[in-house]
Design a protein around this motif. Structure first.
Motif, PDB file in Angstrom:
ATOM      1  N   HIS A  75       0.835  -1.190   0.000  1.00 29.58           N
ATOM      2  CA  HIS A  75       0.000   0.000   0.000  1.00 29.58           C
ATOM      3  C   HIS A  75       0.873   1.245   0.000  1.00 29.58           C
ATOM      4  N   ALA A  76       0.482   2.221  -0.818  1.00 32.18           N
ATOM      5  CA  ALA A  76       1.198   3.503  -0.851  1.00 32.18           C
ATOM      6  C   ALA A  76       0.350   4.561  -0.165  1.00 32.18           C
ATOM      7  N   TYR A  77       0.837   5.040   0.974  1.00 34.49           N
ATOM      8  CA  TYR A  77       0.245   6.213   1.612  1.00 34.49           C
ATOM      9  C   TYR A  77       0.859   7.428   0.914  1.00 34.49           C
ATOM     10  N   PRO A  78       0.298   8.608   1.124  1.00 28.25           N
ATOM     11  CA  PRO A  78       0.880   9.783   0.466  1.00 28.25           C
ATOM     12  C   PRO A  78       2.368   9.963   0.807  1.00 28.25           C
ATOM     13  N   ASP A  79       2.757   9.543   1.996  1.00 27.97           N
ATOM     14  CA  ASP A  79       4.123   9.803   2.472  1.00 27.97           C
ATOM     15  C   ASP A  79       4.983   8.559   2.612  1.00 27.97           C
ATOM     16  N   LYS A  80       4.466   7.391   2.306  1.00 26.19           N
ATOM     17  CA  LYS A  80       5.202   6.174   2.672  1.00 26.19           C
ATOM     18  C   LYS A  80       4.598   4.960   1.990  1.00 26.19           C
ATOM     19  N   ARG A  81       5.457   4.049   1.516  1.00 24.68           N
ATOM     20  CA  ARG A  81       4.963   2.774   0.980  1.00 24.68           C
ATOM     21  C   ARG A  81       5.233   1.669   1.985  1.00 24.68           C
ATOM     22  N   VAL A  82       4.273   0.791   2.162  1.00 23.54           N
ATOM     23  CA  VAL A  82       4.463  -0.316   3.105  1.00 23.54           C
ATOM     24  C   VAL A  82       4.126  -1.648   2.439  1.00 23.54           C
ATOM     25  N   ARG A  83       4.785  -2.692   2.874  1.00 29.58           N
ATOM     26  CA  ARG A  83       4.386  -4.058   2.549  1.00 29.58           C
ATOM     27  C   ARG A  83       3.953  -4.699   3.858  1.00 29.58           C
ATOM     28  N   LEU A  84       2.660  -4.922   4.006  1.00 27.64           N
ATOM     29  CA  LEU A  84       2.129  -5.508   5.235  1.00 27.64           C
ATOM     30  C   LEU A  84       2.127  -7.021   5.062  1.00 27.64           C
ATOM     31  N   ASP A  85       2.978  -7.687   5.794  1.00 28.85           N
ATOM     32  CA  ASP A  85       3.115  -9.143   5.741  1.00 28.85           C
ATOM     33  C   ASP A  85       2.279  -9.662   6.911  1.00 28.85           C
ATOM     34  N   VAL A  86       1.074 -10.107   6.602  1.00 30.58           N
ATOM     35  CA  VAL A  86       0.082 -10.359   7.647  1.00 30.58           C
ATOM     36  C   VAL A  86       0.013 -11.839   7.999  1.00 30.58           C
ATOM     37  N   TRP A  87       0.113 -12.124   9.281  1.00 35.95           N
ATOM     38  CA  TRP A  87       0.097 -13.507   9.794  1.00 35.95           C
ATOM     39  C   TRP A  87      -1.049 -13.677  10.769  1.00 35.95           C
ATOM     40  N   GLN A  88      -1.644 -14.848  10.718  1.00 32.07           N
ATOM     41  CA  GLN A  88      -2.662 -15.169  11.704  1.00 32.07           C
ATOM     42  C   GLN A  88      -1.972 -15.926  12.839  1.00 32.07           C
ATOM     43  N   VAL A  89      -2.158 -15.452  14.045  1.00 33.65           N
ATOM     44  CA  VAL A  89      -1.558 -16.093  15.220  1.00 33.65           C
ATOM     45  C   VAL A  89      -2.662 -16.903  15.886  1.00 33.65           C
ATOM     46  N   THR A  90      -2.509 -18.217  15.830  1.00 31.67           N
ATOM     47  CA  THR A  90      -3.587 -19.086  16.297  1.00 31.67           C
ATOM     48  C   THR A  90      -3.315 -19.662  17.685  1.00 31.67           C
ATOM     49  N   ALA A  91      -2.084 -19.563  18.170  1.00 30.76           N
ATOM     50  CA  ALA A  91      -1.774 -19.994  19.536  1.00 30.76           C
ATOM     51  C   ALA A  91      -0.678 -19.098  20.091  1.00 30.76           C
ATOM     52  N   PHE A  92      -0.802 -18.786  21.374  1.00 29.42           N
ATOM     53  CA  PHE A  92       0.176 -17.888  22.001  1.00 29.42           C
ATOM     54  C   PHE A  92       0.146 -18.102  23.509  1.00 29.42           C
ATOM     55  N   ASN A  93       1.203 -17.643  24.163  1.00 28.61           N
ATOM     56  CA  ASN A  93       1.248 -17.611  25.623  1.00 28.61           C
ATOM     57  C   ASN A  93       1.248 -16.162  26.068  1.00 28.61           C
ATOM     58  N   GLY A  94       0.747 -15.934  27.274  1.00 27.88           N
ATOM     59  CA  GLY A  94       0.797 -14.599  27.870  1.00 27.88           C
ATOM     60  C   GLY A  94      -0.533 -13.876  27.778  1.00 27.88           C
ATOM     61  N   GLN A  95      -0.704 -12.954  28.715  1.00 24.91           N
ATOM     62  CA  GLN A  95      -1.893 -12.100  28.758  1.00 24.91           C
ATOM     63  C   GLN A  95      -1.553 -10.809  28.006  1.00 24.91           C
ATOM     64  N   ALA A  96      -2.452 -10.359  27.165  1.00 26.79           N
ATOM     65  CA  ALA A  96      -2.190  -9.119  26.431  1.00 26.79           C
ATOM     66  C   ALA A  96      -2.037  -7.943  27.393  1.00 26.79           C
ATOM     67  N   LYS A  97      -1.053  -7.091  27.072  1.00 27.41           N
ATOM     68  CA  LYS A  97      -0.791  -5.862  27.853  1.00 27.41           C
ATOM     69  C   LYS A  97      -0.309  -4.808  26.868  1.00 27.41           C
ATOM     70  N   GLY A  98      -0.669  -3.576  27.090  1.00 25.69           N
ATOM     71  CA  GLY A  98      -0.158  -2.501  26.228  1.00 25.69           C
ATOM     72  C   GLY A  98       1.183  -2.023  26.755  1.00 25.69           C
ATOM     73  N   LEU A  99       2.251  -2.701  26.365  1.00 26.71           N
ATOM     74  CA  LEU A  99       3.564  -2.435  26.958  1.00 26.71           C
ATOM     75  C   LEU A  99       4.147  -1.094  26.538  1.00 26.71           C
ATOM     76  N   GLU A 100       3.552  -0.474  25.522  1.00 28.56           N
ATOM     77  CA  GLU A 100       4.037   0.846  25.102  1.00 28.56           C
ATOM     78  C   GLU A 100       3.039   1.942  25.496  1.00 28.56           C
ATOM     79  N   GLY A 101       2.140   1.587  26.421  1.00 23.64           N
ATOM     80  CA  GLY A 101       1.162   2.570  26.901  1.00 23.64           C
ATOM     81  C   GLY A 101      -0.019   2.773  25.955  1.00 23.64           C
ATOM     82  N   GLN A 102      -0.102   1.935  24.928  1.00 20.53           N
ATOM     83  CA  GLN A 102      -1.176   2.107  23.930  1.00 20.53           C
ATOM     84  C   GLN A 102      -2.485   1.495  24.418  1.00 20.53           C
ATOM     85  N   GLU A 103      -3.583   1.995  23.889  1.00 22.10           N
ATOM     86  CA  GLU A 103      -4.890   1.369  24.132  1.00 22.10           C
ATOM     87  C   GLU A 103      -4.939   0.072  23.338  1.00 22.10           C
TER      88      GLU A 103
END
Ligand SMILES: Nc1nc2c([nH]c(=O)n2[C@@H]2O[C@H](COP(=O)(O)OP(=O)(O)OP(=O)(O)O)[C@@H](O)[C@H]2O)c(=O)[nH]1
Ligand SMILES: [Mg+2]
Length: 133
Positions: A75-103
């Motif tokens: 995708h090309a934004y006006p200021d930047k081109r990105v290639r989003l390599d999207v993965w489905q995560v079907t199993a994981f360990n840990g409780q989600a937390k916003g470690l960078e202070g994000q919602e």
């Protein structure tokens, strides 16, 4: 605009309740205030899967144990081109937390379209909405 394409590892993390993890980009970031699937830039010499695991741990406290490729979007934004390599995560360990202070939120698939995402995410959202039973 630079012709450089920023390669990004993006994780669609699904919990056992079938909800998907989204987080909110900080105001000062590219595409700020919009919602995203957690992830980040693939570093030089790093595999996408490694970047995915590293970013989800750094940002969300999620340790990926099983994942599969979903799609790749350029995708090309006006200021930047990105290639989003999207993965489905079907199993994981840990409780989600916003470690960078994000919602962040676990959201039912059918409710994903209530959240504003960057324009590059549209094909991901279409796929996820089509996947629901
Ligand atoms: N993580 C993530 N990035 C996305 C999504 N959709 C999308 O266009 N992007 C774009 O991908 C680029 C890289 O994402 P990022 O800012 O998360 O990278 P990062 O975690 O390495 O952050 P940093 O540069 O602050 O260290 C950004 O330009 C962002 O706008 C998405 O769903 N998730
Ligand atoms: Mg990130």
């Amino acid at each position: 605009m630079s012709t450089k394409v920023v390669h990004v590892a993006v994780g669609v993390v699904e919990n056992p309740a079938g909800e998907i993890l989204i987080s909110r980009r900080a105001a000062h970031q590219h595409q700020g205030n919009l919602w995203e699937f957690p992830g980040g830039k693939v570093e030089a010499g790093e595999s996408v899967q490694h970047a995915l695991a590293r970013e989800l741990l750094e940002e969300m406290n999620i340790e990926v144990t099983e994942c599969a490729p979903l799609t790749v979007i350029e995708h090309a934004y006006p200021d930047k081109r990105v290639r989003l390599d999207v993965w489905q995560v079907t199993a994981f360990n840990g409780q989600a937390k916003g470690l960078e202070g994000q919602e962040w939120l676990w959201v039912a698939r059918r409710e994903l379209d209530a959240y504003p995402f960057p324009a590059g995410n549209v094909p991901i959202l279409e796929r996820l909405l089509a996947q629901q039973p």
